[in-house]
Each structure stands twice: as structure tokens, then as C-alpha cells.
Scaffold this motif. Structure first.
Motif, PDB file in Angstrom:
ATOM      1  N   ARG A 182     -31.475  -2.716  15.525  1.00 31.09           N
ATOM      2  CA  ARG A 182     -30.874  -1.890  14.583  1.00 31.09           C
ATOM      3  C   ARG A 182     -31.426  -1.682  13.405  1.00 31.09           C
ATOM      4  NH1 ARG A 182     -28.198   1.009  18.548  1.00 31.09           N
ATOM      5  NH2 ARG A 182     -26.955  -0.407  19.845  1.00 31.09           N
ATOM      6  N   GLY A 183     -32.230  -2.934  12.998  1.00 31.69           N
ATOM      7  CA  GLY A 183     -32.631  -2.847  11.471  1.00 31.69           C
ATOM      8  C   GLY A 183     -33.405  -4.077  10.999  1.00 31.69           C
ATOM      9  N   GLN A 184     -33.875  -4.086  10.007  1.00 31.08           N
ATOM     10  CA  GLN A 184     -34.681  -5.365   9.821  1.00 31.08           C
ATOM     11  C   GLN A 184     -33.881  -5.960   8.538  1.00 31.08           C
ATOM     12  OE1 GLN A 184     -38.680  -4.770   8.773  1.00 31.08           O
ATOM     13  NE2 GLN A 184     -39.214  -7.070   8.333  1.00 31.08           N
ATOM     14  N   VAL A 185     -33.892  -7.303   8.518  1.00 29.74           N
ATOM     15  CA  VAL A 185     -33.233  -8.073   7.252  1.00 29.74           C
ATOM     16  C   VAL A 185     -34.281  -7.948   6.331  1.00 29.74           C
ATOM     17  CG1 VAL A 185     -32.358 -10.258   6.653  1.00 29.74           C
ATOM     18  CG2 VAL A 185     -31.850  -9.392   9.033  1.00 29.74           C
ATOM     19  N   ARG A 186     -34.067  -7.683   5.165  1.00 26.88           N
ATOM     20  CA  ARG A 186     -35.233  -7.516   3.996  1.00 26.88           C
ATOM     21  C   ARG A 186     -35.288  -8.773   3.389  1.00 26.88           C
ATOM     22  NH1 ARG A 186     -32.467  -1.976   1.969  1.00 26.88           N
ATOM     23  NH2 ARG A 186     -30.739  -2.975   2.715  1.00 26.88           N
ATOM     24  N   GLU A 187     -36.180  -9.113   2.542  1.00 26.73           N
ATOM     25  CA  GLU A 187     -36.592 -10.351   1.829  1.00 26.73           C
ATOM     26  C   GLU A 187     -36.590 -11.366   2.429  1.00 26.73           C
ATOM     27  OE1 GLU A 187     -33.551 -10.454  -1.216  1.00 26.73           O
ATOM     28  OE2 GLU A 187     -34.185  -8.520  -2.134  1.00 26.73           O
ATOM     29  N   ALA A 188     -37.330 -11.218   3.852  1.00 26.86           N
ATOM     30  CA  ALA A 188     -37.430 -12.526   4.635  1.00 26.86           C
ATOM     31  C   ALA A 188     -39.013 -12.706   4.616  1.00 26.86           C
ATOM     32  CB  ALA A 188     -36.859 -12.189   6.020  1.00 26.86           C
ATOM     33  N   SER A 189     -39.458 -13.963   4.655  1.00 27.82           N
ATOM     34  CA  SER A 189     -40.677 -14.429   4.858  1.00 27.82           C
ATOM     35  C   SER A 189     -41.467 -13.959   6.020  1.00 27.82           C
ATOM     36  CB  SER A 189     -40.965 -15.934   4.577  1.00 27.82           C
ATOM     37  OG  SER A 189     -40.459 -16.293   3.281  1.00 27.82           O
ATOM     38  N   ASN A 190     -40.652 -13.953   7.092  1.00 29.50           N
ATOM     39  CA  ASN A 190     -41.083 -13.498   8.493  1.00 29.50           C
ATOM     40  C   ASN A 190     -40.191 -12.446   9.109  1.00 29.50           C
ATOM     41  OD1 ASN A 190     -42.987 -15.846   8.712  1.00 29.50           O
ATOM     42  ND2 ASN A 190     -41.154 -16.987   9.142  1.00 29.50           N
ATOM     43  N   ALA A 191     -40.583 -11.898  10.250  1.00 34.08           N
ATOM     44  CA  ALA A 191     -39.867 -10.860  10.801  1.00 34.08           C
ATOM     45  C   ALA A 191     -38.685 -11.126  11.322  1.00 34.08           C
ATOM     46  CB  ALA A 191     -40.753 -10.228  11.705  1.00 34.08           C
ATOM     47  N   VAL A 192     -37.501 -10.619  10.806  1.00 32.08           N
ATOM     48  CA  VAL A 192     -36.176 -11.079  11.102  1.00 32.08           C
ATOM     49  C   VAL A 192     -35.508  -9.766  11.513  1.00 32.08           C
ATOM     50  CG1 VAL A 192     -34.036 -12.216  10.517  1.00 32.08           C
ATOM     51  CG2 VAL A 192     -35.926 -13.029   9.660  1.00 32.08           C
ATOM     52  N   LEU A 193     -35.021  -9.447  12.489  1.00 34.86           N
ATOM     53  CA  LEU A 193     -34.587  -8.117  13.056  1.00 34.86           C
ATOM     54  C   LEU A 193     -33.046  -8.318  13.320  1.00 34.86           C
ATOM     55  CD1 LEU A 193     -37.452  -7.041  15.109  1.00 34.86           C
ATOM     56  CD2 LEU A 193     -37.186  -6.477  12.913  1.00 34.86           C
ATOM     57  N   CYS A 207     -26.571  -9.782  16.741  1.00 36.83           N
ATOM     58  CA  CYS A 207     -27.309 -10.977  17.035  1.00 36.83           C
ATOM     59  C   CYS A 207     -28.788 -10.874  16.074  1.00 36.83           C
ATOM     60  CB  CYS A 207     -27.978 -11.217  18.281  1.00 36.83           C
ATOM     61  SG  CYS A 207     -28.975  -9.967  18.997  1.00 36.83           S
ATOM     62  N   VAL A 208     -29.545 -12.032  15.839  1.00 38.33           N
ATOM     63  CA  VAL A 208     -30.686 -11.970  15.070  1.00 38.33           C
ATOM     64  C   VAL A 208     -31.648 -12.230  16.201  1.00 38.33           C
ATOM     65  CG1 VAL A 208     -32.236 -13.169  13.472  1.00 38.33           C
ATOM     66  CG2 VAL A 208     -29.743 -12.409  12.815  1.00 38.33           C
ATOM     67  N   TYR A 209     -32.838 -11.219  15.909  1.00 37.43           N
ATOM     68  CA  TYR A 209     -34.137 -11.633  16.661  1.00 37.43           C
ATOM     69  C   TYR A 209     -35.281 -11.828  15.743  1.00 37.43           C
ATOM     70  CZ  TYR A 209     -38.081  -9.695  19.613  1.00 37.43           C
ATOM     71  OH  TYR A 209     -39.431  -9.289  20.289  1.00 37.43           O
ATOM     72  N   LYS A 210     -35.969 -12.943  15.942  1.00 39.69           N
ATOM     73  CA  LYS A 210     -37.173 -13.430  15.017  1.00 39.69           C
ATOM     74  C   LYS A 210     -38.233 -13.546  16.156  1.00 39.69           C
ATOM     75  CE  LYS A 210     -34.697 -16.123  11.747  1.00 39.69           C
ATOM     76  NZ  LYS A 210     -34.509 -17.496  11.002  1.00 39.69           N
ATOM     77  N   PRO A 211     -39.119 -12.360  16.206  1.00 44.12           N
ATOM     78  CA  PRO A 211     -40.329 -12.571  17.214  1.00 44.12           C
ATOM     79  C   PRO A 211     -41.351 -13.464  16.748  1.00 44.12           C
ATOM     80  CG  PRO A 211     -40.254 -10.494  16.134  1.00 44.12           C
ATOM     81  CD  PRO A 211     -38.998 -11.270  15.543  1.00 44.12           C
ATOM     82  N   VAL A 212     -42.178 -14.122  17.701  1.00 44.23           N
ATOM     83  CA  VAL A 212     -42.960 -15.155  17.259  1.00 44.23           C
ATOM     84  C   VAL A 212     -44.324 -14.344  16.725  1.00 44.23           C
ATOM     85  CG1 VAL A 212     -44.722 -16.504  18.296  1.00 44.23           C
ATOM     86  CG2 VAL A 212     -42.332 -16.700  19.052  1.00 44.23           C
ATOM     87  N   ALA A 213     -44.354 -13.025  17.341  1.00 43.84           N
ATOM     88  CA  ALA A 213     -45.464 -12.055  16.450  1.00 43.84           C
ATOM     89  C   ALA A 213     -45.248 -11.828  15.178  1.00 43.84           C
ATOM     90  CB  ALA A 213     -45.478 -10.865  17.224  1.00 43.84           C
ATOM     91  N   GLY A 214     -44.055 -12.135  14.544  1.00 45.49           N
ATOM     92  CA  GLY A 214     -44.012 -11.870  13.411  1.00 45.49           C
ATOM     93  C   GLY A 214     -43.713 -13.093  12.147  1.00 45.49           C
ATOM     94  N   GLN A 257     -41.880 -12.351  22.816  1.00 44.72           N
ATOM     95  CA  GLN A 257     -41.021 -13.651  22.846  1.00 44.72           C
ATOM     96  C   GLN A 257     -40.625 -13.951  21.446  1.00 44.72           C
ATOM     97  OE1 GLN A 257     -42.516 -17.668  23.724  1.00 44.72           O
ATOM     98  NE2 GLN A 257     -41.177 -17.523  25.511  1.00 44.72           N
ATOM     99  N   GLY A 258     -39.234 -14.366  21.239  1.00 42.99           N
ATOM    100  CA  GLY A 258     -38.919 -14.682  19.932  1.00 42.99           C
ATOM    101  C   GLY A 258     -37.325 -15.307  20.174  1.00 42.99           C
ATOM    102  N   MET A 259     -36.929 -15.795  18.988  1.00 40.42           N
ATOM    103  CA  MET A 259     -35.794 -16.467  18.890  1.00 40.42           C
ATOM    104  C   MET A 259     -34.538 -15.476  19.023  1.00 40.42           C
ATOM    105  SD  MET A 259     -33.052 -17.204  16.522  1.00 40.42           S
ATOM    106  CE  MET A 259     -33.596 -17.367  15.121  1.00 40.42           C
ATOM    107  N   VAL A 260     -33.504 -15.685  19.652  1.00 38.33           N
ATOM    108  CA  VAL A 260     -32.347 -14.754  19.367  1.00 38.33           C
ATOM    109  C   VAL A 260     -31.153 -15.506  19.200  1.00 38.33           C
ATOM    110  CG1 VAL A 260     -30.658 -12.951  20.720  1.00 38.33           C
ATOM    111  CG2 VAL A 260     -33.481 -12.729  20.823  1.00 38.33           C
TER     112      VAL A 260
END
Length: 311
Positions: free
Chosen positions: A64-75, A88-95, A138-141
Motif C-alpha cells: 500500500r505504501g512505503q514507510v519513509r525515513e527508513a534506512s532499508n526498504a520498509v513497505l 502489516c509491514v514487509y521488509k524485503p531482503v532485496a531492500g 523473500q522478506g520479513m512480514v
């Protein structure tokens, strides 16, 4: 005093920022709040839908969007499963950004390992977290926890040399114009449990923005990508109990963890798939050391004891 080293906190708004657990950048790139597109779906009667591990692992994941001001990709995402939708929060390994002291592409796994440890304590301080495939690999959800806006505050800066009743000192912080203030945290049993959990998982980045008091009175903690290092990396704002005896509850929990981490035990087997053998051995050693000493750890001399920025 535990945090003898003075840390800087920019400007007169430092106390306000320390009191806000819903925003702020993390070393491993996680925040709560500020997602582009806002929080949508999954709310009923003002309360978010709680997502089970099964729903997080098997549900339809929609970004739905990206959490801003994060060091890594946080969706910021929603999960739809068996007719229900929740955030939920999704942090892909690729990010994930490479770190000099952690193997590349391992932060998501460490987040899941921290959840497994939290669950084993019975304290359930970390929201439900799984490792799965998503739109960007793959990532953390993790279940989204909305911090209660009316909470009383767990961290503060006070312009005196000693904390007031109900507070524990951390150290002095620079607040601008040559002034310093005392950084304190609440003398709260929820925080004390979290301090023990952080010592066990060797959390290298416990900031104020990682503390999420929920409307039901529970405390949740997020952002555990920089954990489980084999070297001592403990950096935290929760030094107020340093050197004090562990509670009887904490000792009981640690004894249970020692058993659960034995070779071949289910928890140890799950963790072996998420962290290295050396890191698992170091985890066992930290639990044994806490039981042997019977006290909360003190800051070490080889690693900055307070994360920066502290929020």
C-alpha cells in the motif's frame, strides 16, 4: 550512572521526539507511522485486525505504501486471508543495506529469530513475524501494531541530575546551546522484560522509536534486524537496571530458555535455520552468563552503549 557517555539530541524538541515511539529512523530500517497512503483496511470499531502467523505466511500480501525515513526498504502492506484484511509491514531482503558487521541479506531472518525468542519467553513482546515471499522477493512480514496515542510516555529528558520517582537514569544528553538534560526511562516492568530480552538477543539498536505501547496496555517492540551477532553489540536506551539483580520472573524465563536452546530442541532447530552456528552458540552463552551473574548487564567498553540517534 549506566550511560556515562554524553549523547547529543538536537534542539529543544528532543524530549518530544523521545516521547514519540511511532516515528523515527532505525539502523535496520524500521518505523511505525508515516506510511505513504496511510493506514487502510483491517480496522473494525477503531481496532486493527490481529494477524496470526498463518495469515501472515499464507495471506495475499498487497503493498500500500512505503514507510519513509527508513534506512532499508520498509513497505506498509495489507494481508487478506480467509475473508479478513489487516495491516502489516514487509521488509524485503532485496531492500536491505549492507552493514559492515552483519552478513548481507540476513536482517529479515534475524527479525524472525527475535520473534521466536520473544515467543519462547512467554512475554510476547515482539509482534507476530514470519519469513515469506512477497512482491519483491523473500522478506520479513510482521503484524502492524498501532501505538496508543494517549500513552503516558516511557522515555523523557529532564533538566535535573537525578530522575524523579518512577524513572531510571540512562545518561546525560546534549540538548543544544551548551545545555544537557538527563535521559531517563520509566521504571516499568514491561521495559524491564524487554531489557532482558535485548540482552539475550544482543540487540544492537534499541531506540525509543521501537517501543509501541498498545491501547490494551501491552508493550510491543519492533526493529530487530541487528541482533544475534556473535560479538557483544548491545546498544540500548534501557540501561536503567544495569548491574541490578534480575527479577525472579526473569531468572525463571532464562532457565526455560536455556532448556529450549539445547541441541535438538524445537526452538534451537528453528533458530539454526535463521542464524549461524556461531551466533547460536553465542546466544546460549549469553543466557548462561545472565543466569550465572544474576544481574542485568552493564555497558561494555568496546561498543557505544547508546544507539544514535536515540529515537
Amino acid at each position: 550512572m549506566p550511560g556515562e557517555k554524553t549523547v547529543a539530541a538536537d534542539g529543544t524538541g528532543a524530549a518530544d521526539r523521545l516521547a514519540d515511539r511511532r516515528t523515527g529512523e532505525s539502523r535496520d530500517g524500521g518505523t511505525r507511522g508515516g506510511a505513504d497512503g496511510g493506514i487502510s483496511g483491517g480496522a473494525a470499531a477503531g481496532r486493527p485486525v490481529r494477524l496470526s502467523a498463518d495469515a501472515l505466511a499464507r495471506g495475499e500480501l498487497t503493498v500500500r505504501g512505503q514507510v519513509r525515513e527508513a534506512s532499508n526498504a520498509v513497505l506498509y502492506c495489507t494481508i487478506t486471508y480467509e475473508g479478513a484484511t489487516g495491516p502489516c509491514v514487509y521488509k524485503p531482503v532485496a531492500g536491505e543495506r549492507p552493514l559492515w558487521d552483519f552478513p548481507d541479506g540476513t536482517l529479515a531472518q534475524r527479525e524472525v529469530a527475535a520473534y521466536e525468542l520473544s515467543r519462547a519467553t512467554g512475554w510476547d513482546l515482539i509482534p507476530t513475524t514470519v519469513l515469506r515471499d512477497g512482491p519483491y522477493g523473500q522478506g520479513m512480514v510482521q503484524e502492524w501494531i498501532e501505538a496508543a496515542p494517549e500513552d503516558a510516555g516511557l522515555l523523557a529528558l529532564v533538566e535535573r541530575d537525578e530522575p524523579g520517582p518512577g524513572w531510571k537514569p540512562v545518561g546525560f544528553a546534549e540538548v543544544g546551546e551548551g545545555r544537557t538534560a538527563l535521559l531517563v526511562h520509566a521504571d516499568d516492568e514491561r521495559l524491564r522484560r524487554l531489557a532482558v530480552l535485548d540482552a539475550v538477543i544482543n540487540n544492537g539498536d534499541r531506540k525509543g522509536g521501537h517501543l509501541l505501547p498498545a491501547a490494551d496496555g501491552r508493550l510491543y517492540a519492533i526493529d530487530h534486524g541487528v541482533t544475534f551477532n556473535a560479538d557483544d553489540k548491545l546498544r540500548t536506551l534501557l540501561w536503567g537496571w544495569a548491574g541490578e539483580p534480575l527479577t525472579e520472573e526473569a531468572r525463571t524465563v532464562l532457565e526455560r530458555l536455556a532448556t529450549a536452546l539445547a541441541e535438538g530442541a524445537p526452538l534451537a532447530t528453528r533458530l539454526a535455520a535463521l542464524i549461524t552456528g556461531a551466533e547460536l552458540a553465542a546466544l546460549r552463552a549469553r543466557v548462561a552468563d545472565l543466569l550465572r551473574t544474576g544481574v542485568h548487564p552493564r555497558p561494555g567498553g568496546d561498543w557505544p552503549p547508546i544507539p544514535w540517534p536515540p529515537v
